[in-house]
Motif scaffolding. Structure first.
Motif, PDB file in Angstrom:
ATOM      1  N   TYR A 102     -10.009  83.266  -1.397  1.00  0.00           N
ATOM      2  CA  TYR A 102     -10.107  83.976  -2.680  1.00  0.00           C
ATOM      3  C   TYR A 102     -11.554  84.287  -3.088  1.00  0.00           C
ATOM      4  N   TRP A 125       2.641  87.035 -10.086  1.00  0.00           N
ATOM      5  CA  TRP A 125       1.518  86.921 -11.011  1.00  0.00           C
ATOM      6  C   TRP A 125       1.812  87.595 -12.345  1.00  0.00           C
ATOM      7  N   TYR A 172      -4.497  79.940 -11.258  1.00  0.00           N
ATOM      8  CA  TYR A 172      -5.058  80.853 -10.262  1.00  0.00           C
ATOM      9  C   TYR A 172      -5.396  80.088  -8.983  1.00  0.00           C
ATOM     10  N   TYR A 217      -2.751  92.703 -12.609  1.00  0.00           N
ATOM     11  CA  TYR A 217      -3.309  91.443 -12.110  1.00  0.00           C
ATOM     12  C   TYR A 217      -4.834  91.501 -12.078  1.00  0.00           C
ATOM     13  N   LYS A 244      -3.373  80.639  -5.532  1.00  0.00           N
ATOM     14  CA  LYS A 244      -4.043  81.171  -4.350  1.00  0.00           C
ATOM     15  C   LYS A 244      -3.786  80.288  -3.123  1.00  0.00           C
ATOM     16  N   GLU A 264     -12.269  88.071  -3.527  1.00  0.00           N
ATOM     17  CA  GLU A 264     -11.590  88.595  -4.711  1.00  0.00           C
ATOM     18  C   GLU A 264     -12.345  88.226  -5.978  1.00  0.00           C
ATOM     19  N   GLU A 313      -0.284  81.201  -1.975  1.00  0.00           N
ATOM     20  CA  GLU A 313      -0.289  82.471  -1.257  1.00  0.00           C
ATOM     21  C   GLU A 313      -0.857  82.289   0.148  1.00  0.00           C
ATOM     22  N   ASN A 314      -1.875  81.455   0.275  1.00  0.00           N
ATOM     23  CA  ASN A 314      -2.482  81.211   1.576  1.00  0.00           C
ATOM     24  C   ASN A 314      -1.514  80.516   2.526  1.00  0.00           C
TER      25      ASN A 314
END
Length: 404
Positions: free
Chosen positions: A301, A56, A41, A247, A45, A304, A48-49
């Motif tokens: 993140y 996922w 994770y 997810y 993340k 989230e 993704e950034n």
């Protein structure tokens, strides 16, 4: 869901790792998979950034299939499996096909086909797509790094010459993944490492700490088990969840006890000792998390994770910048779209209680019991006997499987 599948997955709490070395704490397969997904994770993340796409859903199911495979092959050490894969490729394929066959009667046809595809990718018969390969690199890096962390945690009580070659090989295996920013920061022990260290404390916290129990289960391993149950129960609802819902459900379950990394576990009877105590405990948890955990989270993140953990057992969605509690029917009819970040919090709660029931039941079946275990087990079963469906799941049928 078949009780035989749930019990098979639960076996991972009893599969010991590094059992030819001195271990200062219980090191079991379920905990390893839990930490691996936490690391995945974090790394995911960061990717993704950076604008990369992470699949996922592929990762979530691959983690499940990897665990199912490990359960069947737990008697073959990883170095031996590597030799079989490299030097005896045809036998390696046959071994994987044998693993697949062991689950034919335990899982539904659709999941079996997904498992079959996973085995095909292991055998080299089915190539990964570019997106899957990108995600697979994150997953493999998380696997290797979480293994390294285990070794680092036990090396203090082992003679150096026993570990030198193992550690050298693990570090060499990580070299090909050093382009992953999250891994770079973990290895160099920056802020993500500090965050992971807090989460790792859940490996050392034992569930049902007031009573002897077999097998002992850690809070972190329990969280992963709850995530797997939530995933599988979601498939039983008959509703086609949007990818974001799968997810959110999974990672809400994986992180549902995150506050306990700074507050430690307070058992349910104590939390409910007075009418006002549950809300007081929750308020204290939120304040401690805000002070001690939130500063260790990355900006991209943080929100989230707080969404996952702040009201973890409520059905909820996110729109207009606010969290809204919604009935299950509306989750399906209005909000089953990624843009609303739907979460089946009530399903996570069912999975959480199912895990607690299993933890008590298995120990009792092994002959290790106490008033805490028997009363807790009876209360759980009885409480769900009075309920109908929760988020599409016949909870009474689910829980009575473990009544005897």
């Amino acid at each position: 869901m078949k009780d035989s599948l749930i019990l098979k997955i639960f076996e991972a709490f009893s599969i010991e790792r590094w059992n030819d070395l001195v271990r200062p704490f219980s090191v079991v397969e379920m905990d390893k998979h839990a930490e691996k997904m936490v690391v995945a994770y974090i790394i995911g993340k960061f990717e993704e950034n950076r604008g990369e796409k992470v699949d996922w859903q592929w990762m979530i199911y691959t983690s499940l299939f990897d665990l199912l495979r490990k359960i069947q092959l737990c008697d073959i050490k990883s170095p031996v499996q590597t030799i079989i894969r490299n030097d005896y490729p045809e036998e390696y394929k046959k071994l994987n096909e044998w693993v697949l066959s062991r689950y034919k009667e335990l899982i539904d046809d659709n999941l079996y086909e997904q498992f079959k595809k996973y085995i095909g990718t292991l055998n080299g018969d089915i190539p990964l797509t570019k997106e899957e390969e990108r995600t697979a690199r994150i997953f493999r890096a998380a696997h290797k790094y979480s293994t390294l962390r285990e070794l680092e945690m036990i090396e203090k009580v082992n003679e150096g010459h026993r570990l030198f070659q193992i550690k050298r090989e693990l570090n060499a295996g990580l070299q090909k993944y050093l382009d992953l920013r999250g891994l770079q920061l973990l290895i160099t022990r920056q802020k993500p490492f500090d965050f992971l260290m807090r989460i790792e404390q859940l490996r050392f916290q034992t569930r049902w700490n007031q009573t002897p129990r077999v097998p002992e289960t850690s809070v972190l391993g329990h969280c992963y088990f709850v995530a797997v149950l939530t995933l599988l129960l979601g498939r039983e609802t008959g509703v086609k969840f949007c990818p974001g819902r799968i997810y959110n459900n999974y990672f809400s379950a994986l992180f549902h006890d995150l506050p306990e990394s700074v507050t430690r576990d307070i058992i349910s009877p104590v939390k409910q000792a007075t009418d006002g105590l549950p809300l007081i405990v929750k308020d204290i948890e939120d304040k401690i998390v805000s002070k001690e955990l939130v500063p260790l989270m990355e900006d991209f993140y943080r929100d989230e994770l707080l969404y996952f953990t702040s009201d973890e057992f409520s059905n909820r969605v996110l729109y207009d910048g606010k969290v809204h509690a919604v009935p299950y029917e509306e989750l399906n009819s209005k909000f089953n779209f990624d843009e609303f970040a739907p979460v089946d919090g009530a399903l996570v709660r069912v999975a959480d209680h199912c895990s607690a029931l299993l933890e008590a039941t298995i120990s009792i079946r092994h002959g290790i019991t106490s008033a805490h275990l028997s009363d807790g087990r009876e209360n759980l079963v009885n409480s769900y006997k009075k309920k109908g469906k929760i988020n599409g799941i016949d909870v009474k049928s689910l829980f009575v499987q473990f009544e005897d």
